[in-house]
Scaffold this active site. Structure first.
Site, PDB file in Angstrom:
ATOM      1  N   ASP A 157      80.481 -23.989  13.615  1.00 38.01           N
ATOM      2  CA  ASP A 157      80.729 -24.272  12.202  1.00 38.01           C
ATOM      3  C   ASP A 157      80.148 -25.635  11.808  1.00 38.01           C
ATOM      4  O   ASP A 157      79.407 -25.755  10.819  1.00 38.01           O
ATOM      5  CB  ASP A 157      82.252 -24.262  12.003  1.00 38.01           C
ATOM      6  N   SER A 196      85.202 -17.271  18.989  1.00 42.88           N
ATOM      7  CA  SER A 196      86.517 -17.579  19.592  1.00 42.88           C
ATOM      8  C   SER A 196      86.459 -18.202  20.989  1.00 42.88           C
ATOM      9  O   SER A 196      87.502 -18.507  21.556  1.00 42.88           O
ATOM     10  CB  SER A 196      87.433 -16.330  19.663  1.00 42.88           C
ATOM     11  N   GLY A 199      85.213 -21.113  21.872  1.00 40.91           N
ATOM     12  CA  GLY A 199      85.206 -22.576  21.893  1.00 40.91           C
ATOM     13  C   GLY A 199      86.627 -23.092  21.731  1.00 40.91           C
ATOM     14  O   GLY A 199      87.490 -22.886  22.585  1.00 40.91           O
TER      15      GLY A 199
HETATM   16  P1  ADP Z   1      85.772 -20.848  17.866  1.00 38.88           P
HETATM   17  O1  ADP Z   1      86.545 -21.810  16.990  1.00 38.88           O
HETATM   18  O2  ADP Z   1      85.664 -19.457  17.260  1.00 38.88           O
HETATM   19  O3  ADP Z   1      86.257 -20.852  19.288  1.00 38.88           O
HETATM   20  P2  ADP Z   1      83.485 -22.628  18.406  1.00 38.88           P
HETATM   21  O4  ADP Z   1      82.446 -22.950  17.406  1.00 38.88           O
HETATM   22  O5  ADP Z   1      84.429 -23.706  18.818  1.00 38.88           O
HETATM   23  O6  ADP Z   1      84.270 -21.354  17.798  1.00 38.88           O
HETATM   24  O7  ADP Z   1      82.809 -22.030  19.717  1.00 38.88           O
HETATM   25  C1  ADP Z   1      82.270 -20.736  19.835  1.00 38.88           C
HETATM   26  C2  ADP Z   1      81.178 -20.721  20.889  1.00 38.88           C
HETATM   27  O8  ADP Z   1      79.975 -21.227  20.346  1.00 38.88           O
HETATM   28  C3  ADP Z   1      81.468 -21.588  22.114  1.00 38.88           C
HETATM   29  O9  ADP Z   1      81.099 -20.830  23.276  1.00 38.88           O
HETATM   30  C4  ADP Z   1      80.566 -22.794  21.917  1.00 38.88           C
HETATM   31  O10 ADP Z   1      80.128 -23.348  23.163  1.00 38.88           O
HETATM   32  C5  ADP Z   1      79.395 -22.180  21.199  1.00 38.88           C
HETATM   33  N1  ADP Z   1      78.581 -23.105  20.380  1.00 38.88           N
HETATM   34  C6  ADP Z   1      78.890 -24.353  19.925  1.00 38.88           C
HETATM   35  N2  ADP Z   1      77.861 -24.847  19.194  1.00 38.88           N
HETATM   36  C7  ADP Z   1      76.885 -23.885  19.169  1.00 38.88           C
HETATM   37  C8  ADP Z   1      75.587 -23.783  18.580  1.00 38.88           C
HETATM   38  N3  ADP Z   1      75.054 -24.773  17.864  1.00 38.88           N
HETATM   39  N4  ADP Z   1      74.882 -22.631  18.790  1.00 38.88           N
HETATM   40  C9  ADP Z   1      75.392 -21.614  19.501  1.00 38.88           C
HETATM   41  N5  ADP Z   1      76.613 -21.642  20.071  1.00 38.88           N
HETATM   42  C10 ADP Z   1      77.351 -22.768  19.914  1.00 38.88           C
END
Ligand code: ADP
Length: 189
Positions: free
Chosen positions: A33, A127, A129
């Site tokens: 996000d 979900s 992260g």
């Molecule tokens: P959530 O709140 O749904 O858990 P997050 O954004 O915290 O979502 O994480 C979801 C996944 O995306 C995690 O595995 C994280 O490592 C990964 N992630 C974080 N930044 C990026 C990015 N720029 N591109 C692709 N994946 C990412």
């Protein structure tokens, strides 16, 4: 529709639509996000605020999805979806309910992509992260749902590529193994 896997940053993908692992406020957060809003610029947040004001006063419910502009990103649209928080193991029946909500994130995101006319879609591991869903379980739910939609949901003609973008070699390796298993059965050494 082809399911592909890439290791990298979802904001750099040259696709028609990028799926965002948003939170229900739609007003930005960390992880995917944060990266999407940073790279896409203020236009995305402005549309998110307008959506909140018009349709989602209480926020976007878990398992649903909604589209906005992609601002400065190479894509045309960002599709925001809200994944479930992984339940505590003591919560019992919650796991089944939230598993369905996680599958729903992919179903709803691809349904909206189809409505928009997007032919290529980049998807994160929703979900896994901050929301704490174990990668292997998340990969099974995500891949099984998208494969099933390709077979029965009419996506085969509507979408050319569903590209999972995994952040790091570990996540990529898990998705690769699960995709192989779901397509051809377990790997035998
Ligand atoms: P959530 O709140 O749904 O858990 P997050 O954004 O915290 O979502 O994480 C979801 C996944 O995306 C995690 O595995 C994280 O490592 C990964 N992630 C974080 N930044 C990026 C990015 N720029 N591109 C692709 N994946 C990412």
């Amino acid at each position: 529709m082809e399911i592909t896997l890439t290791q990298g940053d979802i904001t750099e993908q040259q696709v028609d639509a990028i799926v965002n692992a948003a939170n229900s406020s739609l007003l930005g957060g960390g992880g995917v996000d944060g990266a999407i809003h940073r790279a896409g610029g203020p236009e995305i947040l402005a549309e998110c605020r307008a959506l909140r004001a018009a349709h989602y006063g209480k926020g976007l419910p878990t398992g649903q999805a909604v589209a906005t502009t992609a601002g400065r990103l190479p894509a045309r649209w960002v599709i925001h979806t809200v994944g479930p928080v992984h339940p505590d193991p003591r919560e019992g029946a919650e796991l089944a309910r939230r598993t369905e909500l996680l599958a729903s994130c992919y179903r709803e995101s691809l349904r909206i992509a189809t409505e928009l006319g997007a032919r290529s879609v980049a998807l994160p591991a929703v979900s896994t992260g901050v929301y704490g869903w174990p990668m292997e379980s998340a990969a099974r739910i995500a891949l099984a749902e998208v494969m099933e939609m390709g077979r029965t949901g009419g996506l085969d003609e509507a979408i050319d590529e569903a590209r999972f973008v995994l952040f790091g070699a570990d996540a990529y390796g898990v998705f690769e193994r699960v995709l192989q298993e779901l397509s051809h059965g377990p790997m035998v050494d």
